[in-house]
Scaffold this motif. Structure first.
Motif, mmCIF file in Angstrom:
data_model
loop_
_atom_site.group_PDB
_atom_site.id
_atom_site.type_symbol
_atom_site.label_atom_id
_atom_site.label_comp_id
_atom_site.label_asym_id
_atom_site.label_seq_id
_atom_site.Cartn_x
_atom_site.Cartn_y
_atom_site.Cartn_z
ATOM 1 N N GLU A 1 -4.538 3.298 -2.386
ATOM 2 C CA GLU A 1 -4.400 4.358 -3.368
ATOM 3 C C GLU A 1 -5.346 5.307 -3.083
ATOM 4 N N ALA A 2 -6.705 5.106 -2.937
ATOM 5 C CA ALA A 2 -7.609 6.213 -2.698
ATOM 6 C C ALA A 2 -7.513 6.729 -1.268
ATOM 7 N N LYS A 3 -7.447 5.956 -0.124
ATOM 8 C CA LYS A 3 -7.336 6.627 0.863
ATOM 9 C C LYS A 3 -6.171 7.336 1.342
ATOM 10 N N LEU A 4 -5.114 6.801 0.612
ATOM 11 C CA LEU A 4 -3.812 7.755 0.928
ATOM 12 C C LEU A 4 -3.347 8.743 -0.225
ATOM 13 N N LEU A 5 -4.202 8.663 -1.286
ATOM 14 C CA LEU A 5 -3.973 9.704 -2.590
ATOM 15 C C LEU A 5 -2.690 9.435 -2.891
ATOM 16 N N PHE A 6 -2.533 8.236 -3.142
ATOM 17 C CA PHE A 6 -1.145 7.693 -4.325
ATOM 18 C C PHE A 6 -1.882 7.761 -5.582
ATOM 19 N N GLN A 7 -0.554 7.738 -6.568
ATOM 20 C CA GLN A 7 -0.974 7.678 -7.735
ATOM 21 C C GLN A 7 -0.733 6.303 -8.097
ATOM 22 N N GLN A 8 -1.540 5.760 -9.040
ATOM 23 C CA GLN A 8 -1.555 4.080 -9.137
ATOM 24 C C GLN A 8 -0.082 3.418 -9.336
ATOM 25 N N SER A 9 0.635 4.185 -10.210
ATOM 26 C CA SER A 9 1.815 3.579 -10.611
ATOM 27 C C SER A 9 2.957 3.855 -9.474
ATOM 28 N N ASN A 10 2.873 4.825 -8.819
ATOM 29 C CA ASN A 10 3.651 5.172 -7.663
ATOM 30 C C ASN A 10 3.429 4.126 -6.601
ATOM 31 N N LEU A 11 2.011 3.903 -6.004
ATOM 32 C CA LEU A 11 1.956 2.841 -5.185
ATOM 33 C C LEU A 11 2.495 1.361 -5.777
ATOM 34 N N SER A 12 2.169 1.092 -6.701
ATOM 35 C CA SER A 12 2.679 -0.169 -7.421
ATOM 36 C C SER A 12 4.095 -0.282 -6.983
ATOM 37 N N ARG A 13 4.829 0.740 -7.391
ATOM 38 C CA ARG A 13 6.375 0.416 -7.242
ATOM 39 C C ARG A 13 6.551 0.578 -5.786
ATOM 40 N N LEU A 14 5.952 1.311 -4.893
ATOM 41 C CA LEU A 14 6.447 1.606 -3.718
ATOM 42 C C LEU A 14 5.962 0.309 -2.979
ATOM 43 N N LEU A 15 4.944 -0.297 -3.062
ATOM 44 C CA LEU A 15 4.766 -1.817 -2.729
ATOM 45 C C LEU A 15 5.910 -2.729 -2.997
ATOM 46 N N GLN A 16 6.294 -2.601 -4.299
ATOM 47 C CA GLN A 16 7.363 -3.363 -4.707
ATOM 48 C C GLN A 16 8.449 -3.270 -3.703
ATOM 49 N N ARG A 17 8.928 -1.973 -3.514
ATOM 50 C CA ARG A 17 10.087 -1.840 -2.575
ATOM 51 C C ARG A 17 9.826 -2.273 -1.235
ATOM 52 N N MET A 18 8.961 -2.047 -0.927
ATOM 53 C CA MET A 18 8.147 -2.511 0.643
ATOM 54 C C MET A 18 8.434 -4.147 0.705
ATOM 55 N N ILE A 19 8.025 -4.690 -0.539
ATOM 56 C CA ILE A 19 7.798 -6.202 -0.311
ATOM 57 C C ILE A 19 9.369 -6.529 -0.556
ATOM 58 N N SER A 20 10.319 -5.922 -1.438
ATOM 59 C CA SER A 20 11.613 -6.623 -1.493
ATOM 60 C C SER A 20 12.225 -6.123 -0.015
ATOM 61 N N GLY A 21 11.865 -5.008 0.718
ATOM 62 C CA GLY A 21 12.391 -4.881 2.037
ATOM 63 C C GLY A 21 11.852 -5.633 3.239
ATOM 64 N N GLY A 22 10.932 -6.496 2.911
ATOM 65 C CA GLY A 22 10.365 -7.376 3.503
ATOM 66 C C GLY A 22 9.269 -6.790 4.744
ATOM 67 N N LEU A 23 8.831 -5.609 4.356
ATOM 68 C CA LEU A 23 7.951 -4.948 4.986
ATOM 69 C C LEU A 23 6.280 -5.512 5.026
ATOM 70 N N VAL A 24 6.342 -6.039 4.064
ATOM 71 C CA VAL A 24 4.767 -6.039 3.420
ATOM 72 C C VAL A 24 4.917 -7.463 2.547
ATOM 73 N N GLU A 25 3.663 -8.198 2.622
ATOM 74 C CA GLU A 25 3.740 -9.334 1.670
ATOM 75 C C GLU A 25 2.517 -9.037 0.841
ATOM 76 N N GLU A 26 2.239 -9.748 -0.442
ATOM 77 C CA GLU A 26 1.198 -9.573 -1.145
ATOM 78 C C GLU A 26 0.794 -11.150 -1.531
ATOM 79 N N PHE A 27 -0.564 -10.998 -1.833
ATOM 80 C CA PHE A 27 -1.105 -12.543 -1.920
ATOM 81 C C PHE A 27 -2.381 -12.289 -3.126
#
Lengths: 143, 143
Positions: free
Chosen positions: A61-87
């Motif tokens: 969020e800080a490094k890429l200048l995202f807004q918190q909620s936008n990043l949160s949802r972008l990550l959700q999309r990336m997770i459902s696309g299988g590009l990213v995992e979260e732990f």
DNA sequence: GACATATAGATGCATTTGCATCTACTATCT
DNA sequence: AGATAGTAGATGCAAATGCATCTATATGTC
């Protein structure tokens, strides 16, 4: 509390037009190629560099200048696309660690094949290396 | 079809970060001041310069890099806010002429009181006038 | 330990965006 | 003139964004 000079304004205007125009062109090219939007690249690249350690959402969020909620949802999309995992981050169970997957790496490379050449196409219009680095230095001072 | 150099990439990254950061800061300041978003300023300013002749929507679109449908709806919002008026363009009855209103001018001025000083605040971090104009020249070459 | 405060990230909701049409009018071609 | 293609701008709909708030965990104070 002072108004900008003509030259200051000119830089700000140029900064906006240039960024906007190139950004739109790259984003359109990615879409045409059936690839994810440009903003995804930033995340994938950051995670690629982080290797297995992964990265925390708030860092991205800080490094890429995202807004918190936008990043949160972008990550959700990336997770459902299988590009990213979260732990769950065990040292602080509020937090998550985000890691890029094999598929994420592959997609990033594909994106780079479109993205990289376009960066070159535009940036090489400043052919003199000094002018290029001077411009970068100027912009870096601003932030 | 060639990949960018390190310096080319650095300029592109700096361009993005700088633009995004300052843009967000200015937009936030406008919001805090109870004024419309920054993008409205571009339209108001362009119309102010066009004086009574007004401007066509497609001109604004090209000059300010709007997407057609977004501009169309932005103008609708500005019209309902009373900042702008539209008239049928009699030479080509498909088209509209857009003109700024008194209220629009007033709002633009108010916005400038916030916007201008912030442009100065950031751009003045490049104190050397030559560096400033060189940077502008470099960016202008790119587009 | 109990309580207030802070932080990481998710979520509901309204607004804005992007995309693909769609309508109205104009220009061109035969 | 009639048919065809092109252009200006609007609009329906799905997706993304911004904002405020919410939940869960951490930290600090007494």
């Amino acid at each position: 509390m002072m108004y900008p000079t003509r030259d200051e304004t000119a830089l700000w205007v140029a900064l906006n037009l240039t960024q906007r125009k190139i950004y739109a062109a790259i984003d359109a090219a990615l879409k045409t190629a059936g690839l994810p939007p440009l903003r995804w690249y930033d995340v994938l690249w950051e995670l690629e560099r982080a290797k297995d350690c992964g990265a925390r959402a708030f860092e991205l969020e800080a490094k890429l200048l995202f807004q918190q909620s936008n990043l949160s949802r972008l990550l959700q999309r990336m997770i459902s696309g299988g590009l990213v995992e979260e732990f769950v981050f065990e040292n602080d169970r509020r937090g998550k660690v985000i890691r890029i997957t094999e598929k994420g790496s592959a997609v990033r490379k594909e994106m780079w094949e479109v993205y990289g050449p376009l960066i070159h196409k535009y940036m090489s219009k400043v052919p003199d290396p000094h002018e290029l680095t001077n411009a970068t230095a100027a912009l870096t001072k601003i932030v």
